[in-house]
Scaffold this motif. Structure first.
Motif, PDB file in Angstrom:
ATOM      1  N   UNK A 183       0.856  -1.176   0.000  1.00 16.55           N
ATOM      2  CA  UNK A 183       0.000   0.000   0.000  1.00 16.55           C
ATOM      3  C   UNK A 183       0.896   1.232   0.000  1.00 16.55           C
ATOM      4  N   UNK A 184       0.604   2.159  -0.902  1.00 18.02           N
ATOM      5  CA  UNK A 184       1.447   3.339  -1.059  1.00 18.02           C
ATOM      6  C   UNK A 184       0.582   4.591  -1.108  1.00 18.02           C
ATOM      7  N   UNK A 185       1.097   5.666  -0.513  1.00 15.35           N
ATOM      8  CA  UNK A 185       0.436   6.974  -0.570  1.00 15.35           C
ATOM      9  C   UNK A 185       1.352   7.892  -1.361  1.00 15.35           C
ATOM     10  N   UNK A 186       0.938   8.276  -2.546  1.00 12.61           N
ATOM     11  CA  UNK A 186       1.827   9.011  -3.456  1.00 12.61           C
ATOM     12  C   UNK A 186       2.065  10.445  -3.014  1.00 12.61           C
ATOM     13  N   UNK A 187       1.167  10.995  -2.190  1.00 11.56           N
ATOM     14  CA  UNK A 187       1.361  12.355  -1.665  1.00 11.56           C
ATOM     15  C   UNK A 187       0.595  12.467  -0.353  1.00 11.56           C
ATOM     16  N   UNK A 188       0.985  13.424   0.455  1.00 12.16           N
ATOM     17  CA  UNK A 188       0.332  13.616   1.753  1.00 12.16           C
ATOM     18  C   UNK A 188      -1.150  13.895   1.559  1.00 12.16           C
ATOM     19  N   UNK A 189      -1.973  13.163   2.291  1.00 14.99           N
ATOM     20  CA  UNK A 189      -3.413  13.331   2.195  1.00 14.99           C
ATOM     21  C   UNK A 189      -4.040  12.617   1.016  1.00 14.99           C
ATOM     22  N   UNK A 190      -3.223  12.031   0.144  1.00 16.80           N
ATOM     23  CA  UNK A 190      -3.762  11.308  -1.004  1.00 16.80           C
ATOM     24  C   UNK A 190      -4.367   9.970  -0.613  1.00 16.80           C
ATOM     25  N   UNK A 191      -5.284   9.470  -1.403  1.00 14.45           N
ATOM     26  CA  UNK A 191      -5.931   8.188  -1.129  1.00 14.45           C
ATOM     27  C   UNK A 191      -4.918   7.065  -1.361  1.00 14.45           C
ATOM     28  N   UNK A 192      -4.674   6.222  -0.368  1.00 15.98           N
ATOM     29  CA  UNK A 192      -3.730   5.107  -0.537  1.00 15.98           C
ATOM     30  C   UNK A 192      -4.144   4.208  -1.712  1.00 15.98           C
ATOM     31  N   UNK A 193      -3.137   3.671  -2.376  1.00 17.51           N
ATOM     32  CA  UNK A 193      -3.379   2.789  -3.529  1.00 17.51           C
ATOM     33  C   UNK A 193      -2.592   1.496  -3.364  1.00 17.51           C
ATOM     34  N   UNK A 194      -2.973   0.521  -4.153  1.00 19.68           N
ATOM     35  CA  UNK A 194      -2.368  -0.820  -4.077  1.00 19.68           C
ATOM     36  C   UNK A 194      -1.286  -0.966  -5.139  1.00 19.68           C
ATOM     37  N   UNK A 195      -0.137  -1.498  -4.747  1.00 16.57           N
ATOM     38  CA  UNK A 195       0.943  -1.765  -5.700  1.00 16.57           C
ATOM     39  C   UNK A 195       0.692  -3.091  -6.399  1.00 16.57           C
ATOM     40  N   UNK A 196       0.488  -3.037  -7.707  1.00 16.54           N
ATOM     41  CA  UNK A 196       0.274  -4.262  -8.495  1.00 16.54           C
ATOM     42  C   UNK A 196       1.508  -4.449  -9.385  1.00 16.54           C
ATOM     43  N   UNK A 197       2.350  -5.442  -9.040  1.00 14.79           N
ATOM     44  CA  UNK A 197       3.622  -5.637  -9.733  1.00 14.79           C
ATOM     45  C   UNK A 197       3.435  -6.327 -11.081  1.00 14.79           C
ATOM     46  N   UNK A 198       4.183  -5.874 -12.071  1.00 14.99           N
ATOM     47  CA  UNK A 198       4.121  -6.461 -13.406  1.00 14.99           C
ATOM     48  C   UNK A 198       4.537  -7.926 -13.393  1.00 14.99           C
ATOM     49  N   UNK A 199       5.586  -8.249 -12.629  1.00 14.52           N
ATOM     50  CA  UNK A 199       6.096  -9.626 -12.662  1.00 14.52           C
ATOM     51  C   UNK A 199       5.187 -10.627 -11.953  1.00 14.52           C
ATOM     52  N   UNK A 200       4.110 -10.153 -11.345  1.00 16.16           N
ATOM     53  CA  UNK A 200       3.142 -11.061 -10.726  1.00 16.16           C
ATOM     54  C   UNK A 200       1.930 -11.309 -11.624  1.00 16.16           C
ATOM     55  N   UNK A 201       1.873 -10.606 -12.734  1.00 14.55           N
ATOM     56  CA  UNK A 201       0.727 -10.741 -13.630  1.00 14.55           C
ATOM     57  C   UNK A 201       0.978 -11.845 -14.663  1.00 14.55           C
ATOM     58  N   UNK A 202      -0.034 -12.582 -14.984  1.00 21.99           N
ATOM     59  CA  UNK A 202       0.097 -13.668 -15.958  1.00 21.99           C
ATOM     60  C   UNK A 202       0.228 -13.162 -17.384  1.00 21.99           C
ATOM     61  N   UNK A 203      -0.210 -11.937 -17.619  1.00 16.54           N
ATOM     62  CA  UNK A 203      -0.179 -11.390 -18.966  1.00 16.54           C
ATOM     63  C   UNK A 203      -1.571 -11.265 -19.535  1.00 16.54           C
ATOM     64  N   UNK A 204      -1.635 -11.077 -20.857  1.00 16.48           N
ATOM     65  CA  UNK A 204      -2.914 -10.925 -21.547  1.00 16.48           C
ATOM     66  C   UNK A 204      -3.476 -12.300 -21.867  1.00 16.48           C
ATOM     67  N   UNK A 205      -4.759 -12.506 -21.602  1.00 15.31           N
ATOM     68  CA  UNK A 205      -5.364 -13.783 -21.990  1.00 15.31           C
ATOM     69  C   UNK A 205      -5.251 -13.948 -23.507  1.00 15.31           C
ATOM     70  N   UNK A 206      -5.038 -15.161 -23.933  1.00 11.61           N
ATOM     71  CA  UNK A 206      -4.752 -15.450 -25.340  1.00 11.61           C
ATOM     72  C   UNK A 206      -5.883 -14.996 -26.253  1.00 11.61           C
ATOM     73  N   UNK A 207      -5.525 -14.245 -27.271  1.00 12.87           N
ATOM     74  CA  UNK A 207      -6.489 -13.730 -28.237  1.00 12.87           C
ATOM     75  C   UNK A 207      -6.398 -14.524 -29.543  1.00 12.87           C
ATOM     76  N   UNK A 208      -7.148 -14.115 -30.563  1.00 10.21           N
ATOM     77  CA  UNK A 208      -7.202 -14.899 -31.803  1.00 10.21           C
ATOM     78  C   UNK A 208      -6.258 -14.390 -32.890  1.00 10.21           C
ATOM     79  N   UNK A 209      -5.463 -13.357 -32.603  1.00 12.62           N
ATOM     80  CA  UNK A 209      -4.435 -12.910 -33.539  1.00 12.62           C
ATOM     81  C   UNK A 209      -3.080 -13.123 -32.864  1.00 12.62           C
ATOM     82  N   UNK A 210      -2.241 -13.962 -33.471  1.00 10.38           N
ATOM     83  CA  UNK A 210      -0.952 -14.341 -32.871  1.00 10.38           C
ATOM     84  C   UNK A 210       0.176 -13.713 -33.692  1.00 10.38           C
TER      85      UNK A 210
END
Length: 559
Positions: A265-292
């Motif tokens: 959880x990160x607050x980018x500035x004082x008084x700002x609404x906290x946000x969630x850190x979503x790391x790229x290396x934890x994402x599976x990627x884009x679900x497979x589409x029909x153009x390869x």
């Protein structure tokens, strides 16, 4: 006809023969989990296999693998009539094609494909699916034919695979768009088909736009996600203070404290609404589409390139097999060519059945499997349709001279020679290439194969002449008939080839098919020689340890 055994208890199978006959005679109903086929496209071309010659990159030899040319004839008419007589949607589709196309080459092609697709549907399990690889030459017709065979309700996806970069043929008079894609038609047999969701990597522009933050301590890219609870109290979201900000949140206070402790959880500035850190290396990627577009064709210098025409990348088959099959499933390729489907199925712990109508392809596949997985792979599959005894060899020789030559050359791990240089007039049917020292210069054995009831000394004399003209180090003569006494004398007079280590080998060696089959005869080459007859497939160094036969039930989906 050989007895048809249960696919689930048999070893993997490689069939030589017409796939229509093999399917009808040997493959049981509902025994296959996934079919991939890459049939000829009716492109009216001859496709050649390329082999490096003695000086490697400076020259090449090629032989015709198959002629992708169809014409309307009595055989096409017979196939058409048989499929129409069966009635049903396929017959309706074929009659419509006949009205539209008449007695054309394309109609002959569709008449060839229709009964094979019917048989492929028969052998599929209810949970099975099929991928038909084609190009714009016939894809629109094949899709209608597949609708007739499988039913339009079981059409799933038309996959577009970008197989090459842009063509620039304008200077050669091309007056249409460049064709750079193939089509893969994906159908199932029922709505219970196997499907394992696949993902592809995010493209660079997406990463730069959405994962623009980089964590200084780790270098990990991340994006900011909303932690507030949509719908507020009405949706049951709790309200409390986080980093001085009170909101309705997605998580309980306890879960939020865990995320804060983990640094998520990160607050980018004082008084700002906290946000969630979503790391790229934890994402599976884009679900497979029909153009390869992320699977390139096999480059000229790629390690997996074997020189076979229409060879597809292993990555393409890996994606298909992972998406639509599980470990232990049975994969069938009825036009298996140089064996990419077989190779990938073996590596991914699937069982497999391959069929091809040429001994050239069967020989390439056997060599590919051995170089990839080692000699032990030979105990895991059987080849059906090859001669196993002298009677079978004689039958093949009488039916098809060149198929007999290709098969016989495979007995000594040699390859077929350029079709322009084969035959009695040249005295050369095949070659075996090897390196005997560190000079970088390849050595060669030239081979002549005779399938007649008798052989003559003049045939061996032709081979002796080829030894000189080709500057070959050794020669081998393979025949159904036993060599005559004059032939044995001529072979002895040819003397010896002296290897780099001083060992000597007969320069001209004589073999009978019978002796090669019962392994009492073998080609003598320097034991330290490095083979270069076929391009070696990449070695698979880490095979799964689990037995395939133990995974026929209860296998897990593959991500």
């Amino acid at each position: 006809m050989l007895p048809s055994l249960s696919v689930l208890t048999d070893p993997n199978k490689l069939y030589y023969g017409d796939n229509l006959q093999v399917l009808r005679d040997y493959i049981p109903d509902a025994s296959v989990d996934l079919v991939y086929l890459d049939p000829p496209f009716n492109s009216r071309q001859d496709y050649n296999v390329l082999f490096a010659e003695k000086d490697g990159a400076r020259s090449a030899s090629q032989i015709t693998a198959f002629k992708d040319t169809w014409e309307w004839n009595l055989e096409s008419q017979d196939a058409f009539e048989q499929i129409v007589e069966r009635g049903g949607r396929v017959a309706d589709a074929m009659r419509a094609f006949k009205t539209l196309l008449g007695n054309t080459d394309m109609m002959a092609y569709l008449a060839m494909m229709a009964p094979r697709l019917v048989e492929l549907r028969r052998v599929l399990k209810d949970t099975g699916s099929i991928y038909l690889h084609c190009d714009p030459t016939a894809s629109h017709y094949l899709k209608l034919l597949m609708d007739g065979v499988f039913g339009p309700q079981f059409f799933l996806t038309e996959i577009i695979w970008k197989r090459s970069s842009a063509h620039n043929d304008a200077k050669q008079g091309r007056r249409q768009h460049g064709r750079i894609h193939d089509t893969v038609l994906f159908y199932s047999k029922s709505d219970k088909y196997v499907w394992n969701l696949q993902h592809t990597e995010y493209d660079e522009s997406y990463v730069q736009d959405f994962y623009k933050h980089v964590e200084p301590e780790t270098g990990r890219r991340y994006r900011l996600g909303d932690l507030t609870g949509p719908g507020g109290a009405a949706k049951g979201n709790p309200s409390y203070e986080v980093m001085g900000v009170t909101r309705y949140w997605r998580y309980s206070r306890e879960k939020m404290n865990e995320l804060i402790a983990e640094g998520r959880v990160i607050q980018t500035k004082a008084g700002g609404v906290p946000a969630y850190k979503r790391y790229l290396d934890e994402m599976k990627g884009v679900t497979l589409q029909d153009i390869w577009t992320d699977i390139p064709p096999i480059g000229a210098q790629a390690q997996e390139r074997l020189g076979y025409p229409t060879q597809k990348p292993e990555a393409l088959l890996e994606r298909i097999l992972k998406a639509s099959s599980n470990e232990g499933d049975v994969i069938l390729d009825p036009f298996c060519g140089c064996g990419t489907t077989v190779q990938v199925a073996q590596r991914l712990n699937r069982r497999w059945i391959g069929i091809d109508i040429t001994h050239l392809a069967i020989g390439l596949i056997k060599n590919r499997l051995t170089t990839s997985f080692g000699e032990e792979i030979k105990s895991t599959y059987v080849v059906i349709g090859e001669p196993k005894d002298l009677a079978g060899a004689r039958q093949l020789a009488s039916e098809n001279k060149f198929q007999f030559q290709a098969w016989a050359l495979g007995l000594v791990d040699a390859r077929v020679e350029d079709s322009d240089r084969r035959g009695a007039d040249r005295g050369i049917d095949g070659k075996r290439i090897f390196f005997d020292d560190n000079s970088g210069n390849a050595k060669q054995v030239v081979l002549s194969v005779k399938g007649g009831a008798s052989v003559q000394d003049s045939e061996l004399r032709d081979l002796v002449g080829v030894l000189s003209s080709e500057r070959a180090e050794m020669g081998a003569f393979i025949s159904l008939a036993k060599p005559t006494r004059p032939m044995k004398l001529r072979a002895a007079e040819a003397g010896f080839y002296t290897s780099s280590d001083g060992s000597r080998y007969p320069r001209l060696q004589l073999f009978t098919i019978e002796g090669l089959l019962d392994k009492t005869e073998r080609l003598e080459l320097p034991r330290h020689a490095r083979e270069a007859t076929f391009k070696r497939a990449p070695r698979v160094r880490h095979q799964p340890a689990k037995s395939l036969t133990l995974q026929l039930e209860g296998s897990e989906d593959i991500d």
